[in-house]
Design a protein around this motif. Sequence first.
Motif, PDB file in Angstrom:
ATOM      1  N   VAL A 293       0.867  -1.182   0.000  1.00 16.30           N
ATOM      2  CA  VAL A 293       0.000   0.000   0.000  1.00 16.30           C
ATOM      3  C   VAL A 293       0.898   1.225   0.000  1.00 16.30           C
ATOM      4  CG1 VAL A 293      -1.893  -1.165   1.194  1.00 16.30           C
ATOM      5  CG2 VAL A 293      -0.137   0.043   2.527  1.00 16.30           C
TER       6      VAL A 293
ATOM      7  N   GLU B 294      -4.538   3.378   3.832  1.00 16.61           N
ATOM      8  CA  GLU B 294      -4.615   2.135   3.054  1.00 16.61           C
ATOM      9  C   GLU B 294      -4.070   0.965   3.867  1.00 16.61           C
ATOM     10  OE1 GLU B 294      -2.714   2.408  -0.699  1.00 16.61           O
ATOM     11  OE2 GLU B 294      -4.073   3.937  -1.501  1.00 16.61           O
TER      12      GLU B 294
ATOM     13  N   HIS C 255      -6.294  -2.258   4.723  1.00  8.25           N
ATOM     14  CA  HIS C 255      -5.852  -3.578   4.262  1.00  8.25           C
ATOM     15  C   HIS C 255      -5.664  -4.534   5.447  1.00  8.25           C
ATOM     16  CE1 HIS C 255      -3.986  -6.437   1.488  1.00  8.25           C
ATOM     17  NE2 HIS C 255      -3.017  -6.620   2.386  1.00  8.25           N
TER      18      HIS C 255
ATOM     19  N   GLU D 118      -9.078  -5.741   6.595  1.00  5.60           N
ATOM     20  CA  GLU D 118      -9.703  -6.670   5.661  1.00  5.60           C
ATOM     21  C   GLU D 118      -9.045  -8.047   5.716  1.00  5.60           C
ATOM     22  OE1 GLU D 118      -9.370  -4.729   1.930  1.00  5.60           O
ATOM     23  OE2 GLU D 118     -11.046  -3.349   2.283  1.00  5.60           O
ATOM     24  N   THR D 119      -7.749  -8.103   5.984  1.00  4.26           N
ATOM     25  CA  THR D 119      -7.037  -9.393   6.001  1.00  4.26           C
ATOM     26  C   THR D 119      -6.996 -10.027   7.377  1.00  4.26           C
ATOM     27  OG1 THR D 119      -4.954  -8.205   6.301  1.00  4.26           O
ATOM     28  CG2 THR D 119      -5.568  -8.784   4.037  1.00  4.26           C
TER      29      THR D 119
END
Length: 753
Positions: free
Chosen positions: A730, A735, A739, A742-743
């Motif tokens: 990123v 960001e 990220h 989300e992971t």
Amino acid sequence: MSEIRRPTGGDTASRFTLFESKLRVPSRRGNFVRRAVLFDRLRAARRASVLIVEAPTGYGKTTALAWWFQSGRRKLGWYSIDERERDPVVFLAYLGAVLSRVGADVRRLSRLVGGPKTPIPGALAELVQALESLGEPAVIVLDNVHLLANPVCIDVVEALLEHVPEGSQLVLVTESAQGLPTERLTSEGRLVTLGVAELKMSDSEADALLRSAAVALSPERVHSLNVLCDGWAAGLYLAALVARRSGGRLDEVLLGSDRLLSDYFHAQLLDKLPEGQRDFLFEISALGRICARLCDATLGRTDSAAMLRSLAEANRFITVLPGRHRWFELHPLFRDVLSAELVRRDPDRKRAILARAADWYEAEGDVESAMGCAIAAGDLDRAATLCGAALLKLDWAGRSTTIEHWCSAIDDPVLLARHPQVAMLGSAMYALSGQPDVAERWARAAFRSDPAETMSDGSRASAWVAKLRALLCLEGGSAMREDALLAVETLAEGSPFIASARNLLGFAYLLAGDDDQASVWFQDGAPTSPALGEGVSASLALAALALLAAARDDLDECDALARRSVEIVEQSRLEDSVTSAFVYTVAGRAAFARERRQAARDDAASADRLVAGLTYALPWLAVLTRVELAGLHLALANPARARGLVDEAEEILVHRPKLGVLGERVAELRHGLAPRPAGEGLASALTPAELRLLPLLASYLSFREIAERLGVSRNTVKTQAIAIYRKLNVSSRSEAVEHARETGLLKDIAPLP
């Protein structure tokens, strides 16, 4: 040879002989060098009724023209004039013989010049009529026209110029066209003149000439020799003979002092001149370009203008330089020969002339020429003083070659200690050119100078010493801060170095991890409209402020400041300055944060082109630039280049280890670049320190506040954050948090807006 007898009852005094050798076209030599450019000019001049080929002796006029015209289709008549052509009657007889050989009817002329008392006007009229009677086009070459001393003979030539038949051509070969109606003939479109510019040999022709004399040189040496000889064919050939005699050695000193060249110039020119002109040439050889006022001042004369004009008009290896003012220049080899002989005669005289020339140039405001004269005279104290006064302006003008030449002439520690201004300016310039050893040597000389001496800006030498110490950062970041502060406090009001001293203090605080203080000093060191010479200081200050804005996550401010710093680089023409590596690096970081990936790559390439010039001569800037540039390459997925930059930073730290937080940042980068086992998961790719930082990135804390909470420096937080961005692929903090959420790296944390 043929003989013309005057019927005067056997008076042998009235007879004269026409020598066949003077009417014969010079023979072709087997080793002749074809002159392609000159032949093109001759081809273009075929339709001109008059061609004048004008140049000093030794330029190959006769040889080249003989080759050219013998290859043509027109009939060719040739007359080689010599110094004995004083009698107009003999001159007319020779001209008649030449015209006869190209088909003219010269019977009436022959009767007149062979009679007991030749009427010159009548003979001239018959000569003109014979010329006009040519039945087919012809070329008539009069070689060595400059040897005609009798005004009547010159009048005869001028009459011929007016009556050349259509299709024919009269060629005058001369060292000087002085006295001939060249301007009128040119304006009427009937004359083409070829001079030294057309007769100079090209490098390829010079190489062919040298090889014909069994001397083979590299292309670089051929070029250097041809520049020294100024394309002069005789000089090149004589140089070849010198090379053969000296075992291949060729240099300016050797050529200037060699007897071959000296004898040539004496035989062809100097011994034929009046003593006054000869002595004048010897004395002006001590100078480079010359004008009448300079010669009067240095030689104690009042007639230099007339002397220069006379020598130039006679083409005595002295030419008028282009421009409004009447400046002249001797042929380089001729000047070297004259100068060598002047030194042999009276070495003190040359030094005295150069000293007076330095006085004259300095009074005229031409410090550069004064410096050249001082160096040539061996007056190094004066040279050092002049150099110190002019060095900054030359640096601002990008005159690095001139600076290097000057500094090499005064590179003596004892001399430099007597002249602290030039020692300190030179040290700084060597540092900026990536030469740490020389920069430190000059600095050590400056440090031994009198601290109370007054510099050109009104400051004491001690203030300049403090600023130089800060610039070179010889003792580490803490000492840099102390030295920079001392410079800021003690430089004279209005000194042009105050802004750069403030910047140095800003960078010193940056090394200490004190961003707030760094920002204050950078703002003072960044003028909105930098004056001449302030471009480096202003661009560095703005780039540093952009870096600090990025650390506060103020990407708009970062981008604006980075763009402005690049604008100053371009306006100040600093695209090739090593300091601009830092500017381009910060601009690339700003562009990447704004997702302008191609712009970021372009800026990284510009920084890569320059960063090698940043050595441990400027350790603080060299390491800082490499750290930031390594981070940019990591963001651009170029870890190999990042590793190379870290290697370079570590090497600089070996020489200058005390650079504050920069050492920590290099270590962090090295750890982040360490190879990881294959198949390692995303979480395990992050170091414990990075995993500890990641949740805090999702907060609203600034990097400084995060650093305080973790008990580390802000720069450490920044380095770890950059490593996280790279590993998560990123480009920004938001960001990275998104990220990670989300992971599954971050759970139960709301995304940042």
